[in-house]
Design an enzyme around this catalytic site. Structure first.
Site, PDB file in Angstrom:
ATOM      1  N   TYR A   1       1.100  -1.367  -0.014  1.00  0.00           N
ATOM      2  CA  TYR A   1      -0.373  -0.266   0.166  1.00  0.00           C
ATOM      3  C   TYR A   1       1.413   1.232  -0.181  1.00  0.00           C
ATOM      4  CZ  TYR A   1      -4.128  -3.210   1.265  1.00  0.00           C
ATOM      5  OH  TYR A   1      -4.662  -4.037   1.615  1.00  0.00           O
TER       6      TYR A   1
ATOM      7  N   LEU B   1     -17.636  -2.639   2.558  1.00  0.00           N
ATOM      8  CA  LEU B   1     -19.023  -1.535   2.457  1.00  0.00           C
ATOM      9  C   LEU B   1     -18.365  -1.353   1.370  1.00  0.00           C
ATOM     10  CD1 LEU B   1     -17.280   0.594   5.077  1.00  0.00           C
ATOM     11  CD2 LEU B   1     -19.334   0.006   5.259  1.00  0.00           C
TER      12      LEU B   1
ATOM     13  N   LEU C   1     -22.078   0.410  -0.366  1.00  0.00           N
ATOM     14  CA  LEU C   1     -22.738  -0.145  -0.061  1.00  0.00           C
ATOM     15  C   LEU C   1     -23.075   1.058   0.648  1.00  0.00           C
ATOM     16  CD1 LEU C   1     -22.135  -3.601   0.891  1.00  0.00           C
ATOM     17  CD2 LEU C   1     -23.627  -2.436  -0.697  1.00  0.00           C
TER      18      LEU C   1
HETATM   19  N1  LIG Z   1      -6.300  -8.551   1.578  1.00  0.00           N
HETATM   20  C1  LIG Z   1      -6.264  -8.301   0.151  1.00  0.00           C
HETATM   21  O1  LIG Z   1      -6.267  -8.292  -0.857  1.00  0.00           O
HETATM   22  C2  LIG Z   1      -7.356  -6.306   0.674  1.00  0.00           C
HETATM   23  C3  LIG Z   1      -7.863  -5.856  -1.147  1.00  0.00           C
HETATM   24  C4  LIG Z   1      -8.526  -4.774  -0.367  1.00  0.00           C
HETATM   25  C5  LIG Z   1      -8.686  -3.823   0.885  1.00  0.00           C
HETATM   26  N2  LIG Z   1      -8.485  -5.021   2.123  1.00  0.00           N
HETATM   27  C6  LIG Z   1      -8.066  -4.008   2.903  1.00  0.00           C
HETATM   28  O2  LIG Z   1      -9.586  -4.132   3.951  1.00  0.00           O
HETATM   29  C7  LIG Z   1      -9.594  -2.891   4.295  1.00  0.00           C
HETATM   30  C8  LIG Z   1     -10.786  -2.353   4.061  1.00  0.00           C
HETATM   31  O3  LIG Z   1     -11.347  -2.788   2.959  1.00  0.00           O
HETATM   32  P1  LIG Z   1     -11.424  -1.204   1.603  1.00  0.00           P
HETATM   33  O4  LIG Z   1     -10.919   0.435   2.127  1.00  0.00           O
HETATM   34  O5  LIG Z   1     -11.257  -1.736   0.398  1.00  0.00           O
HETATM   35  O6  LIG Z   1     -13.050  -1.281   1.180  1.00  0.00           O
HETATM   36  P2  LIG Z   1     -14.492  -0.863   2.152  1.00  0.00           P
HETATM   37  O7  LIG Z   1     -14.354  -0.773   3.428  1.00  0.00           O
HETATM   38  O8  LIG Z   1     -15.723  -1.313   1.665  1.00  0.00           O
HETATM   39  O9  LIG Z   1     -14.578   0.702   1.476  1.00  0.00           O
HETATM   40  C9  LIG Z   1     -13.469   2.198   1.672  1.00  0.00           C
HETATM   41  C10 LIG Z   1     -14.915   2.904   1.271  1.00  0.00           C
HETATM   42  O10 LIG Z   1     -16.031   3.400   1.526  1.00  0.00           O
HETATM   43  C11 LIG Z   1     -15.694   4.702   2.167  1.00  0.00           C
HETATM   44  N3  LIG Z   1     -16.865   5.129   4.018  1.00  0.00           N
HETATM   45  C12 LIG Z   1     -15.812   4.166   4.941  1.00  0.00           C
HETATM   46  N4  LIG Z   1     -16.587   4.757   5.901  1.00  0.00           N
HETATM   47  C13 LIG Z   1     -17.808   4.753   5.413  1.00  0.00           C
HETATM   48  C14 LIG Z   1     -19.273   5.265   6.035  1.00  0.00           C
HETATM   49  N5  LIG Z   1     -19.909   5.150   7.196  1.00  0.00           N
HETATM   50  N6  LIG Z   1     -19.848   6.684   4.845  1.00  0.00           N
HETATM   51  C15 LIG Z   1     -19.407   6.291   3.363  1.00  0.00           C
HETATM   52  N7  LIG Z   1     -18.675   5.994   3.587  1.00  0.00           N
HETATM   53  C16 LIG Z   1     -17.929   5.393   4.087  1.00  0.00           C
HETATM   54  C17 LIG Z   1     -14.325   5.261   2.518  1.00  0.00           C
HETATM   55  O11 LIG Z   1     -14.276   6.591   1.999  1.00  0.00           O
HETATM   56  P3  LIG Z   1     -12.819   7.370   3.116  1.00  0.00           P
HETATM   57  O12 LIG Z   1     -12.127   6.759   1.760  1.00  0.00           O
HETATM   58  O13 LIG Z   1     -13.644   8.739   1.642  1.00  0.00           O
HETATM   59  O14 LIG Z   1     -12.536   7.332   4.021  1.00  0.00           O
HETATM   60  C18 LIG Z   1     -13.645   4.103   1.166  1.00  0.00           C
HETATM   61  O15 LIG Z   1     -13.522   4.967  -0.130  1.00  0.00           O
HETATM   62  C19 LIG Z   1      -8.695  -1.821   3.390  1.00  0.00           C
HETATM   63  O16 LIG Z   1      -8.103  -0.733   4.355  1.00  0.00           O
HETATM   64  C20 LIG Z   1      -7.408  -2.898   3.199  1.00  0.00           C
HETATM   65  O17 LIG Z   1      -6.619  -2.941   4.731  1.00  0.00           O
HETATM   66  C21 LIG Z   1      -7.420  -5.923   1.601  1.00  0.00           C
END
Ligand SMILES: NC(=O)c1ccc[n+]([C@@H]2O[C@H](COP(=O)([O-])OP(=O)(O)OC[C@H]3O[C@@H](n4cnc5c(N)ncnc54)[C@H](OP(=O)(O)O)[C@@H]3O)[C@@H](O)[C@H]2O)c1
Length: 335
Positions: free
Chosen positions: A63, A212, A217
């Site tokens: 990252y 999310l 979502l």
């Molecule tokens: N192992 C893997 O291959 C892999 C792949 C992807 C992700 N991950 C890990 O999983 C974590 C979480 O997944 P993700 O970040 O991809 O997706 P997520 O948590 O499903 O969604 C993140 C997005 O949602 C927004 N958000 C968060 N809370 C919100 C709320 N309460 N209301 C409105 N919008 C909201 C964030 O906005 P802002 O950015 O504006 O804050 C961001 O754009 C990552 O940070 C990473 O550490 C791992």
């Protein structure tokens, strides 16, 4: 609209003996993939997460690359906070390039682990994941390398991302796996078929990433939403204008439950995952305090049986349009 702050963040135990806050913090977006970064704001989010009782931070060496681990390392040093850090190795990327390869070899793993320890400024990584499985290499060899790092005290627990049930069983036979991390949310439920049952049979915890739906979502990205330059979601099939228009129906169902309940769609999405079992720990990602607080409060929301049934019935009739990754990205999952 948001439920009250929680008095105390509940705890869940991953695998046999790794207790973490019921909701973790995904830190990826603080470095890249979801628009511009702002280190000062991210540091404030990390600080507030600790105040809210979130003690499980998720990062990876790729990252940034490296920026995310460096940011967390700086936070740990400045704050003295005691937080459990999960990081990952195995996806090899050059700074400034999205092109990637996968390397799970023992030599690479050792080199990557030393780099992560240094950037994070810790003596031991609490949970060390294989980020993507190298299909050509026997998983037994990778697990032996990880077991050696554990034996030397460089890592405390072993995790695997996007692993198939078959590979997981072989890996666990070499050395206990503490957690599997794979995408799991209201619009990505593939793990329910084989992976979650295998985790449960073997006593392995499950960390739900992108809980999310990468923000979809929450209702923020309905059809027609435009992304800032470099936002990786612009390339994802589910976010294309046509697919997003179809997938908006799912968000409407979630919003209906949220409105009736007096909470937000994000909180319904997280509460639904938490209700799927005590072995599941969602790690919603954000770089904003407002969202962090909203997400943390979801740990106090219990959906009633009726709400869950309504939600499940409504979404059962909705097909999700588009794969969760590009064709290239899909090659790395369920390995
Ligand atoms: N192992 C893997 O291959 C892999 C792949 C992807 C992700 N991950 C890990 O999983 C974590 C979480 O997944 P993700 O970040 O991809 O997706 P997520 O948590 O499903 O969604 C993140 C997005 O949602 C927004 N958000 C968060 N809370 C919100 C709320 N309460 N209301 C409105 N919008 C909201 C964030 O906005 P802002 O950015 O504006 O804050 C961001 O754009 C990552 O940070 C990473 O550490 C791992």
């Amino acid at each position: 609209m948001q439920q009250r702050m929680l008095e105390q963040m509940p705890e869940r135990v991953l695998g046999a003996d790794f207790p973490v806050s019921a909701i973790g913090l995904g830190c990826m977006g603080m470095s890249e993939f979801y628009g511009p970064r702002d280190d000062a704001e991210s540091m404030a989010v990390l600080r507030r997460a600790v105040d809210l009782g979130i003690d499980f931070f998720d990062t990876a060496d790729m990252y940034g690359p490296h920026h995310n681990e460096e940011l967390i390392g700086r936070f740990l040093k400045d704050s003295g906070a005691r937080v459990k850090i999960a990081t990952k190795f195995g996806i090899v990327r050059k700074p400034g390039e999205y092109a990637r390869s996968i390397d799970n070899s023992a030599d690479y793993m050792r080199w990557a682990c030393e780099g992560s320890l240094k950037r994070l400024g810790v003596e031991r990584i609490d949970l060390y994941y294989v980020h993507r499985i190298e299909r050509e290499r026997p998983i037994e060899e990778t697990m032996q390398g990880l077991a050696a790092l554990k034996q030397e005290g460089k890592i405390a627990h072993i995790g695997l991302c996007e692993v198939s049930a078959e590979t997981l069983r072989r890996a666990h036979a070499v050395h206990p796996v503490t957690a599997v991390q794979t995408e799991y949310s209201l619009w990505t439920r593939d793990v329910e078929a084989e992976i979650l049952p295998a985790c449960r049979e073997l006593g392995i915890g499950f960390v739900a990433y992108s809980p999310l739906g990468r923000g979809f979502l929450t209702g923020r990205f309905q059809a027609g939403a435009s992304f800032e330059d470099g936002d990786f979601r612009a390339s994802l099939p589910r976010f294309s204008p046509d697919n997003a228009a179809t997938n908006g129906a799912l968000v409407e169902v979630v919003r209906g439950i949220a409105d009736a309940r007096g909470c937000t769609p994000a909180q319904v999405a997280l509460a639904w995952l938490l209700a799927k079992g005590n072995d599941i720990v969602p790690i919603p990602g954000t770089k904003r305090i407002k969202y962090l607080e909203e997400n943390a409060a979801a740990a106090g929301i219990r959906l009633s049986d009726e709400e869950r049934t309504t939600l499940e019935h409504a979404i059962a009739g909705l097909a999700v349009a588009g794969e969760r990754y590009t064709a290239e990205g899909m090659k790395g999952v369920n390995a």
